[in-house]
Scaffold this active site. Structure first.
Site, PDB file in Angstrom:
ATOM      1  N   TYR A 166      45.581  48.285  39.586  1.00 29.18           N
ATOM      2  CA  TYR A 166      45.931  47.322  40.621  1.00 29.18           C
ATOM      3  C   TYR A 166      47.171  47.768  41.384  1.00 29.18           C
ATOM      4  CZ  TYR A 166      43.052  44.025  37.883  1.00 29.18           C
ATOM      5  OH  TYR A 166      42.038  43.400  37.208  1.00 29.18           O
ATOM      6  N   ASP A 198      40.872  36.931  41.085  1.00 30.23           N
ATOM      7  CA  ASP A 198      41.340  35.639  41.587  1.00 30.23           C
ATOM      8  C   ASP A 198      40.941  35.473  43.057  1.00 30.23           C
ATOM      9  OD1 ASP A 198      42.480  35.032  39.179  1.00 30.23           O
ATOM     10  OD2 ASP A 198      44.507  35.637  39.752  1.00 30.23           O
TER      11      ASP A 198
END
Length: 295
Positions: A66, A38
Site C-alpha cells: 500500500y 475500504d
C-alpha cells in the site's frame, strides 16, 4: 470467462459494489473479490470470475503493498479521515523521531482490529456495533509488516509512506498505533493499494474500461488466466493415468528435486493445460502429490 480481472477500485465504491457492478456487466453470478478495500480507499482489487472463484481462499492469503498518508495530531473513531474526531494533540515531534518509531513497527507483531471493520463477533459485524456506540473486546491478530518506506517526512503534519504487509493488516490501525506511540495521535488520511498477491496497479483497469471492453467484446484480453496468479509456485506435468488419479482425489508419487513438504504447486496435464493446485507430501523418502483444487 474464467480468470482474474485486476480492477482499479475507485473511491466511494465498496468492494461489494465492484462485484455487483461486474455481475451486471458480465451477466454472471460466479464472481468474487479477493480482499476488501475500504470505500474511501482506491487501488488494486483482483476479482475472480467463473472457475477462478475456487482460488479466492488462496488469493486472500497473499501479501499486499500500500501507499498511505498519515496525518499526525488528529485521531478519529474510524482511524481514517471519514470518522469523527475524538482527540487533537499538538505535533511536537521531529522527522528523526518519526523514522525511529516507524522502524519499531516492522516485523512480526500483533494488531487489534478496529471497531469499524467487517469482522464478525457473535454473528454481528463490528462496524454495526460501532455505529450504535458499542465497543467490544477484540482479540489481537498476528500480522507481519515486511517493510515501511517513508517517502515524505513531515509536510503539514502528514507522512507519506509505502508498506508491505501480510493478510489481515489494517493500515488505518497501523497509522493510529504509530501516532499513539509518537504521543501525537494520528489517522490515515489517504490509502491506495499498489499490489495484491502480484497484481500490480500499473496493470489494473478501471470499472469504466471494463464496461467499455465488455461492450466491444475484448474484455478477455484483460483477464489473467487462473494459473498466472500462482506463477511464483512450482509446477509439475503429469501423464494421462496420473491426471485421472489426481482428479479422482488420489495421491500419486512424483519424481524430481527441490520439493518441500506441504508446499502448493501448479499441476498441468501433458497438453500443458492447468488442471489443479496440488499439495506435496514427503513421506518415507517418497514425494507424493495430491490435488487440493481442481480446475
Amino acid at each position: 470467462m474464467d480468470g482474474i480481472i485486476n480492477v482499479l477500485k475507485p473511491p466511494g465504491m465498496t468492494s461489494f459494489d465492484v462485484v455487483g457492478f461486474l455481475r451486471r456487466v458480465l451477466k454472471t453470478t460466479k464472481i468474487g473479490h479477493t480482499g476488501t478495500l475500504d470505500p474511501a480507499a482506491v487501488g488494486v482489487l483482483p476479482v475472480c470470475i467463473g472457475k477462478a472463484t475456487k482460488i479466492i481462499e488462496f488469493m486472500t492469503d497473499k501479501d499486499k503493498v500500500y501507499r498511505a498518508e498519515m496525518t499526525l495530531g488528529i485521531s478519529t473513531d474510524t482511524q481514517d479521515g471519514l470518522g469523527n474526531i475524538i482527540s487533537q494533540r499538538p505535533v511536537g515531534v521531529s522527522a528523526d523521531e518519526i523514522i525511529r518509531v516507524f522502524n519499531d513497527f516492522t516485523g512480526k507483531q500483533q494488531q487489534i482490529p478496529p471497531m469499524y471493520s467487517a469482522i464478525k463477533i457473535n454473528g454481528k459485524k463490528l462496524y454495526e456495533l460501532a455505529r450504535k456506540g458499542i465497543t467490544v473486546e477484540r482479540k489481537p491478530r498476528d500480522i507481519e509488516i515486511h517493510f515501511l518506506r517513508i517517502l515524505n517526512v513531515f509536510h503539514d503534519n502528514r507522512v507519506l509512506f509505502d508498506v508491505g504487509c501480510s493478510k489481515g493488516t489494517y493500515i488505518r490501525t497501523l497509522c493510529s498505533d504509530i501516532g499513539d506511540k509518537l504521543g501525537t495521535g494520528a489517522h490515515m488520511s489517504f490509502l491506495v493499494r499498489l499490489d495484491a498477491g502480484g497484481f500490480n496497479i500499473k496493470d489494473s483497469i478501471t470499472v469504466e474500461e471494463i464496461e467499455d471492453y465488455a461492450i466491444k467484446g475484448v474484455l478477455e484480453r484483460y483477464v489473467t488466466p487462473i494459473d498466472k496468479a500462482f506463477s511464483d509456485y512450482g509446477s509439475y506435468v503429469v501423464d494421462d493415468p496420473h491426471e485421472k488419479k489426481l482428479l479422482n482425489g488420489c495421491s500419486i508419487e512424483i519424481t524430481g528435486k527441490g520439493f518441500i513438504d506441504g508446499e502448493l504447486i501448479r499441476i498441468y496435464n501433458r497438453n500443458n493445460v492447468f488442471i489443479a493446485l496440488g499439495t506435496v507430501t514427503i513421506k518415507s523418502g517418497k514425494v507424493l502429490l495430491k490435488s487440493k483444487k481442481c480446475f
